[in-house]
Every structure is written in C-alpha cells, then in structure tokens.
Motif scaffolding. Structure first.
Motif, PDB file in Angstrom:
ATOM      1  N   ALA A 136       0.828  -1.204   0.000  1.00 25.28           N
ATOM      2  CA  ALA A 136       0.000   0.000   0.000  1.00 25.28           C
ATOM      3  C   ALA A 136       0.867   1.260   0.000  1.00 25.28           C
ATOM      4  O   ALA A 136       0.545   2.255  -0.659  1.00 25.28           O
ATOM      5  N   VAL A 169     -11.959   1.430  -2.883  1.00 26.75           N
ATOM      6  CA  VAL A 169     -10.829   1.397  -1.944  1.00 26.75           C
ATOM      7  C   VAL A 169     -11.192   2.106  -0.650  1.00 26.75           C
ATOM      8  O   VAL A 169     -10.855   1.637   0.461  1.00 26.75           O
ATOM      9  N   LEU A 190      -4.928   2.818   2.817  1.00 23.93           N
ATOM     10  CA  LEU A 190      -5.939   2.692   1.771  1.00 23.93           C
ATOM     11  C   LEU A 190      -6.827   3.923   1.701  1.00 23.93           C
ATOM     12  O   LEU A 190      -7.275   4.315   0.608  1.00 23.93           O
ATOM     13  N   CYS A 229      -5.011  -4.761  -1.382  1.00 24.71           N
ATOM     14  CA  CYS A 229      -6.410  -5.072  -1.068  1.00 24.71           C
ATOM     15  C   CYS A 229      -6.637  -6.580  -1.042  1.00 24.71           C
ATOM     16  O   CYS A 229      -7.355  -7.094  -0.161  1.00 24.71           O
ATOM     17  N   THR A 282      -1.966  -1.547  -5.467  1.00 24.97           N
ATOM     18  CA  THR A 282      -3.211  -1.373  -4.711  1.00 24.97           C
ATOM     19  C   THR A 282      -4.024  -2.661  -4.700  1.00 24.97           C
ATOM     20  O   THR A 282      -4.571  -3.061  -3.658  1.00 24.97           O
TER      21      THR A 282
END
Length: 868
Positions: free
Chosen positions: A658, A752, A728, A688, A684
């Motif tokens: 991240a 996100v 995030l 996630c 990203t």
C-alpha cells in the motif's frame, strides 16, 4: 449373372477407353478446324475495306468564250485514274489468341483421356487376375502378356503422339505402371525371376520412365519415380544391403533432380528427395541392426544424406539449368532441413560418434559455403547450424550406453571438448568471416554470436564440474575479447556501409553477454537472472545508439527470459534478514528491467516501443512486489515463532504494498507517466487482495487461534488492520483526484475507500475484543464490559469519521459515519437493552444519546447552517 458382370467389366475396360480415344481424336480435329475458321474470319475483318470511287463530275454547259481567248483544258481530265478495289494486295492474317479451354473441353480432351489410361493400366492387372482365377494361362505367359501389353500401350501412344500429345503421355504412363505390376508379379508372386535380377529390371523400368518424361511430360516421370521407390519394398532378397539400396535411391534422386535442372519440374524433385528420405526414416526407425547399418555399411546413410543435399544444390544453381522458381526453392529448403534433421537424429541414436560428427560438420560447412554464394540458401544453412548446436547441447559425454556401438559407461569429455572447439571455430570465426561482404551480414553475425553462446552454455552444463585448463570465467572473458575484436572491425566498416550496423550491434551484445556470464559461472543459480538482467540495458542502449528496431524487439525475449529465470531460481534466501540472496537475485533483475524501460523511454515515439516500456515497467514492479513478499516472509519467519507469524506477514506485506502504491500515485502526479498509475493500481490490488484474503478470510483471528499480541492498541491488529486502513484511505483520496482517474471514473476510489472504512471498523471491534480477551480472540464469552466497549468504540469511530469528513469536506466519510452510528444505535436497542445490566446499560444509552445530540448540533451549526 457372373458372365454379365464379366461382359460389363470388359465393356468398361476395353470398349469405353477405345471410344474415348476415338472421340478425343475427332474432338481434336474439330477444334483445329474451328481455330482455322476463326483465324480466317479475323483476317477478313482486319483487312481494309475498298474506298468507293469518286462521283463523276457532271459536264457544265458550254460557256461561250471570247473569240480571241482559247478555252482551258478540263480539270477532270488532269486527275489520276481511280484505283480498282479488286486489285488491292491482301494483308497477312492477324494471329488470334487462343481461348482458354473450358470445363467441357477439359473434361472431354484431358480428364477422359487420363481416366482411360488408368482404365487400361487396371485392365492389364485385372486381366492377369482373371487369368489366375480361371487358370487359363501359365504364370510365365501371364507375365509375358502383361509386359507385351505395356509395349503395346507405349507403341500406341507414340503412334498417336502427333495427333494428341496428351494421349501419348497417358499411354506412356500406363505402360510404365503396367511394367511395374508385371515385374512385381514375376518376382514376388510367381518367383519366376531372381530378386536381384528383378531389382535390376525394375530399376531399368524406373530409368525408362524418367527418360520418357523428357519426351512425353512430367506425369510419366512421376509414375516412374513412384514405382522406383516402391521397388525395394516389393523386391527383397531377405538380407539387408544398405549400400546398394542407398546407391539405387540416389540414382533415382539424381534422375529427378536432373529433370528439375533441365525442365524445372520441382514436383519430380520433391517426390525423388522425399521418397529417398522416407527410406532413411524407415531404416533408422527399424534400428541399425535390422537395417544392416553396422560397420562400414553404417557410413552409407550419412553419405546418402550428404549426396542428397549436394545434388539438390547443383540442381538449383548448376550451369545450364532453368531459372529457380519459388516452388523449387521451397523444395530445396525443405530437403536441406530434412537432411540436417535426419543426420542429427542418426548422430544421436549412434551415440555421437566422431565419424557421424564429421559428416554433420561437413554438411554444415558445405551448406554455409553455398549460402555465402547464394543468399537464398542462408535460411536452411542457419537452421542446419542451429540443429548442429542442438545436437551438441543434448550430448552427455558421461552417459551410459553411448549408442548402438558402445554399451559401457565411459568418459568422452575429450571428444566433447574437441567437437565443441571445432563447432565454435566454424560458427564463431566462420560466421564472422561470412559477414564480410554478405548481402545480409546480420544473419551471419547472429550465427557467430548466438552459436558461440549456445555452444558455450551447452559445454558449461555438461562440464561445469570438470577440471579444465582454463576456468569458465576466463573462457567467457576470452570469447568476449574475440567478439570485441570483431565489433571493432565492423565499426570501421559501418562508416562506409550501413549494412554492418546490425552485425555490430550483435557483437556488442555478445561482448556484454559473455562478460555478464563470467560472473555466475562459479556462483549460485540466481546469478543467471542477474547476468541476463544486466544485459537488457545494454541491449536497449545499443538498439538506440545504432538505430536497430529488430534488437529493440529482442528485448521482449530478453525480458521474458529474465522473469522466467527469476521464477525458476527457487528463491534462495541465505542467513541474513534483509541483505541476502533475495535482495540481489530479484532486486538486480528488477532494477535491470526498470533501467531498460527508462532508456527506451527517451525515444518511445512509436506504439510498439511505448508498449514495451510499459511491459518492462510492470514486470519490474511485479518483481519488486515479489521481492517484498519474500523478504517479509523470510524476515518474519526468522523473528516470530508463534501462531501469529502468518498473520503478521500478511499485515507487513499489505503495508509495504500500500505504501508503494501511494508513492507511485505521487510520482504519477508529478511525472504524468501512465506506467506509474498502472503500477500503483497493481500494488493497490495486491494490498487489497492480501487484506481481504488474509485478514478477513484465511487468517481471521476470530476463527482460528492466532496470537494477535499482548499489549493493548499497539499489537498485530494494528499492523494487519489499522495501518493498512489508513494507507488505503489515503490511496482513495489520491484516486478521487481528476489526474488519477481513468475510464472507470471515481468507482476505484469509492471501492478502496469503502474497504478502508470497513477495515477500520473491524480493527476497532477486534481491539475491544483483544482488550477484553487477551492475545487469543477465538474463544471466551462476551462480558458486559466487552459488550459496552463495542458500543462506545463504535460511537467514537463514527465521531472520528464525522470529524474527518467535515475537515476534508468528504461526503463519503460523513456517510460512513452515519452508517457506523446507525449500526451502533441498532446494537444498543437490540443487544444492549436486553443483555447489559446495571450501569453498563445506563452508560450505553447515555453515551450514545449524547453523541447523537452532538452529531445533530454539528450538522446544524457547521455543515448545513441556515443563512439569514
């Protein structure tokens, strides 16, 4: 009934062909008559028409003239006499272009003829069979009549040759086929003729067929050659004799190639070469012992392959031949490559004996020389060189049972080294020598550079543990020096002839490549990827410096090899936590890919280069992600030994990925490079995915006995949930900016951000659980204090989101705050009202009530304040 069938068969076999021949003769006469009439008609139309005579001039009435003046002579009398039209000289007839034959003409004049020829050939065979069934004639008489029928067919064809060449050709082909069938019956069925004499007779028939093709046409040669190749199968003495057989097959090939040389009949060459090579395959598959290829007889097979290749080269480029057509060139290339493959296969099953190596080397040298003289032969010569290199690469000098001549374990490293030196000299020095003056020097430069590289690699894989006079790094440096000398020579030639630019680029790459290979020769396997990664920026620099688009395309292959080498390295780690083998085994290839993209980005004007730059950058980003994951796995595994080790690994990897995504978003805002945005999106997704799969599903501490830490707040829950949620949330803030948005709009930012808010809510909940239960969250009953703690923590979390949404003017955060508050209200009314007792129930309602009042006041006075 049987008699009826016999009569019908005789009608179709004898009467119908005669009628077809007669009809074809009449049709030919009618065609010639029609052509003559058309020519006469066209000549008559082309002749000039007679000019009509001038109209007679009427006499004018007499005009009285002055008595003293004499009247002039009439003008009409002074005109020359008009030419008579009948006396005009006839002009020569204009040649008329013959129309192309239509379907009906082809059907009646050609197809029926060939059907009739086939019927006649079958008639002879059926007649023999009928005589056998009813026992009319003796075997000798049957064979004699069959041969006599072939003579009759040939004679009839020659008698009709002037009338119809097509019929003559068809009957000649039928005669050759009839002779083959009759001799086959005499040798194999009736045993009237000795196999050796029968073989000679069939060979004579083959020669007659090839000779007749010069007079009659290509189809007679096809029948003769096809029958010639079938002859060894139908006539057998029981004892394999490969030398006479290959001599016979070569003579058939020679006849076919002579016809190609004189007439350009590539079909005959294809059939002749293909038939001979099929016999080679059959004998090799049957095994040397079964085929008689032992001792001196074993030399006949490679000699046949060498003679085949040399003869087909003569057929193409020998003096006095026809122009080389596209079909002839394709046939020759296929024949050369097939000869190389069969020679290498024979070499392999024979245990890589030196005599077979000699034949393969001679074949390679001969074709290289031919390619230097005739550029169209460069492709098969280079393919043959590649086949020879592959044969050397698969040769293990320490294998047991080295072929059919040796059955014991023996060390052949000396032969291996000698053949490697010979091939290296041929391909390295010979390739460089052929570059000078070649039409396309870059092809020979590829042979000189790639050939020596693969030979060197094959020798290293087989002899890397052997004690040699020169160590492998020293050999690599020597080869680099040799290619440097070649590059220096080509650099001087490049200034006067631009053709040598590509060859110079290949030799420069060879220099850097051998120097790069010198490093991992005595080190670990992961250094192979490192050396190839160092080569990539050099390739990019040379491609831009010398303007070589094809070398730029080669970076696709080089980058794929680097990534494959990294993935196949096994990821050795070592003892150190950070500065270990992973750092240089994956980190240097990552840097090499990114540096190559940076060099190419300077002139990334075309679409292909831009795509290559993006792929290299993404591949570098992927290796960086892999490096981070492996380093985290290695470091945490050496420091933590309880049940929470994987839980902690997941959190650290999520944080680093991240953070990298956030940094790449900042770089994209500054540089406006799409690659940064794509890489940021990739990191990203990784962050996630690790959070959802690891923190929520697979490694959820509520489901398994995972230790989350002893201390409050500052524990592993913060590493897995709190810090990733904050990162995030920052990434979502970057994604909602206009410069970061793509064709998906603000949907990625919303997704996100929602995941960040849910992760924060989970962290708050699990933190309350950890305070109440300790490091293991999967067991234990919920107490009143823990139940009240959830309500209080959720309320504070909602207030915090409301404050952030107000300060950042984010509607999403305010909506999230409202959702959390509503969840808390529902929990207080549905759970706390019934489960909590005493002051906990009072505190729960009191705290939530005050919070709701404060939220309402905040909305009224700050967010939606009414204006007077």
């Amino acid at each position: 009934m049987e008699a009826l069938f016999i009569l019908a068969g005789l009608f179709f076999l004898l009467v119908v062909p005669v009628l077809a021949i007669r009809a074809n003769l009449k049709l030919g006469a009618l065609e010639r008559e029609i052509v003559q009439l058309r020519g006469a008609l066209a000549a008559q139309k082309a002749a000039p028409q007679p000019t009509p005579s001038a109209a007679p001039i009427a006499e004018a009435p007499a005009v009285e003239a002055a008595p003293t003046v004499e009247a002039p002579a009439p003008i009409v009398e002074a005109l020359p006499p008009e030419p008579v039209a009948e006396e005009a000289a006839p002009l020569p007839p204009v040649p008329v272009k013959q129309p192309k034959p239509g379907f009906e003409e082809k059907l009646g004049g050609r197809i029926f003829v060939w059907i009739g020829a086939v019927m006649l050939a079958l008639a002879g065979a059926f007649l023999v069979k009928y005589s056998i069934d009813v026992g009319l004639l003796s075997p000798a008489v049957r064979v004699f009549l069959g041969l006599l029928m072939g003579v009759a067919l040939l004679a009839g064809g020659q008698w009709l040759r002037k009338e119809s060449p097509i019929i003559a050709q068809a009957l000649a082909a039928a005669a050759v086929a009839d002779w083959f069938a009759s001799l086959f019956a005499a040798v194999s069925l009736y045993h009237l003729i000795d196999p050796l004499f029968g073989f000679i007779a069939l060979a004579i028939v083959t020669a007659i067929g090839i000779g007749l093709s010069l007079r009659e046409g290509i189809l007679v040669g096809l029948v003769g050659i096809a029958g010639g190749f079938i002859t060894p199968a139908i006539v057998s003495t029981g004892t394999p004799q490969p030398a006479p057989l290959f001599l016979y097959l070569y003579l058939i090939q020679l006849g076919a190639l002579v016809l190609q040389h004189k007439r350009g009949w590539w079909q005959l060459a294809a059939l002749g070469i293909g038939g001979g090579l099929i016999w080679v395959v059959l004998m090799v598959v049957a095994g040397p012992a079964a085929s008689g290829l032992v001792g001196l007889a074993a030399l006949s097979l490679p000699l046949f392959l060498l003679a085949t290749d040399l003869t087909q080269l003569w057929s193409l480029y020998g003096k006095g031949g026809v122009a080389v057509s596209r079909e002839m060139a394709i046939t020759a290339r296929a024949a050369s490559i097939a000869s190389f493959l069969l020679m290498a296969f024979w070499l392999s099953i024979g245990g890589h004996q030196l005599d077979n190596w000699a034949f393969l080397i001679v074949l390679t040298l001969v074709h290289m020389a031919a390619a230097r003289r005739f550029p169209s032969e460069e492709i098969p010569a280079l393919v043959g060189a590649a086949i020879a290199i592959a044969a050397y690469a698969v040769w293990s000098p320490f294998a047991a049972g080295s072929g059919w001549t040796l059955g014991s374990l023996m060390d052949r490293s000396g032969d291996f080294i000698m053949i490697g030196i010979v091939l290296g000299a041929i391909f390295g020095a010979g390739g460089f020598w052929f570059e000078l003056g070649a039409a396309k020097p870059v092809r020979w430069a590829g042979l000189s550079t790639l050939g020596t590289a693969f030979l060197f690699g094959g020798a290293y894989l087989n002899l890397n543990e052997a004690e040699l006079v020169l160590t492998w790094p020293i050999q690599a440096v020597i080869l680099a020096a040799l290619h440097m000398g070649a590059a220096e020579r080509l650099n001087r030639l490049r200034h006067t002839d631009a053709r040598y630019t590509g060859a110079l680029g290949l030799h420069c790459l060879a220099v850097s490549g051998f120097l790069a290979l010198a490093v991992p020769m005595r080190l670990e396997q992961e250094w192979i990827a490192v050396s190839w990664a160092i080569e990539l920026p050099v390739m990019a620099w040379v491609a831009l410096r010398l303007d070589l688009p094809w070398l730029k395309r080669g970076i696709w292959v080089g980058g794929a090899l680097v990534v494959a080498a990294v993935l196949l390295s096994g990821f050795p780690t070592g003892d150190w936590i950070i500065f270990n083998r992973l750092l240089y085994g994956i980190g240097i290839p990552c840097i090499g890919l990114i540096a190559t993209a940076a060099i190419l980005k300077r002139t990334a004007a075309d679409k292909e280069t831009r795509l290559l730059v993006m792929v290299l950058e993404l591949a570098g980003a992927g290796l960086l992600a892999l490096l981070i994951g492996l380093e985290v796995d290695h470091a945490v595994g050496r420091l933590v030994f309880d049940t929470g080790v994987d839980f902690l690994r997941c959190g650290i990897a999520t944080i680093v990925w991240a953070a990298l995504a956030l940094g790449l978003h900042h770089l994209h805002r500054r540089e406006r490079d799409p690659a940064y945005l794509t890489a940021a999106a990739g990191f990203t997704v990784l962050a996630c995915g690790a959070l959802i799969l690891g923190g929520f599903i697979i490694l959820n501490p509520l489901f398994d006995q995972i230790r989350v830490g002893e201390t409050w707040i500052f524990n592993r829950l913060m590493m897995v949930y709190a810090i990733p949620a904050a990162l995030l949330l920052l990434i979502a803030d970057q994604l909602r900016r206009p410069v970061e948005q793509t064709r998906f709009g603000d949907h990625p930012a919303r997704a996100v951000g929602l995941l960040a808010l849910v992760t924060g809510f989970v962290w708050v909940t699990l933190t309350v659980r950890q305070i109440a239960q300790g490091p293991i969250l999967s067991g234990g009953a919920i107490t009143d204090a823990e139940q009240y703690g959830y309500s209080a923590a959720w309320t504070l979390y909602g207030l915090m989101l409301l404050g952030l949404g107000t300060g950042l003017r984010s509607q999403l955060l305010r909506y999230a705050s409202a959702v959390v508050v509503l969840i808390t209200v529902s929990k207080v009314f549905l759970v706390d009202a019934s489960d909590l007792t005493g002051l906990y129930r009072v505190a729960s309602f009191l705290g939530l009530g005050l919070s709701l009042i404060g939220i309402g006041y905040l909305y009224q006075r700050l967010l939606f304040r009414r204006r007077e």
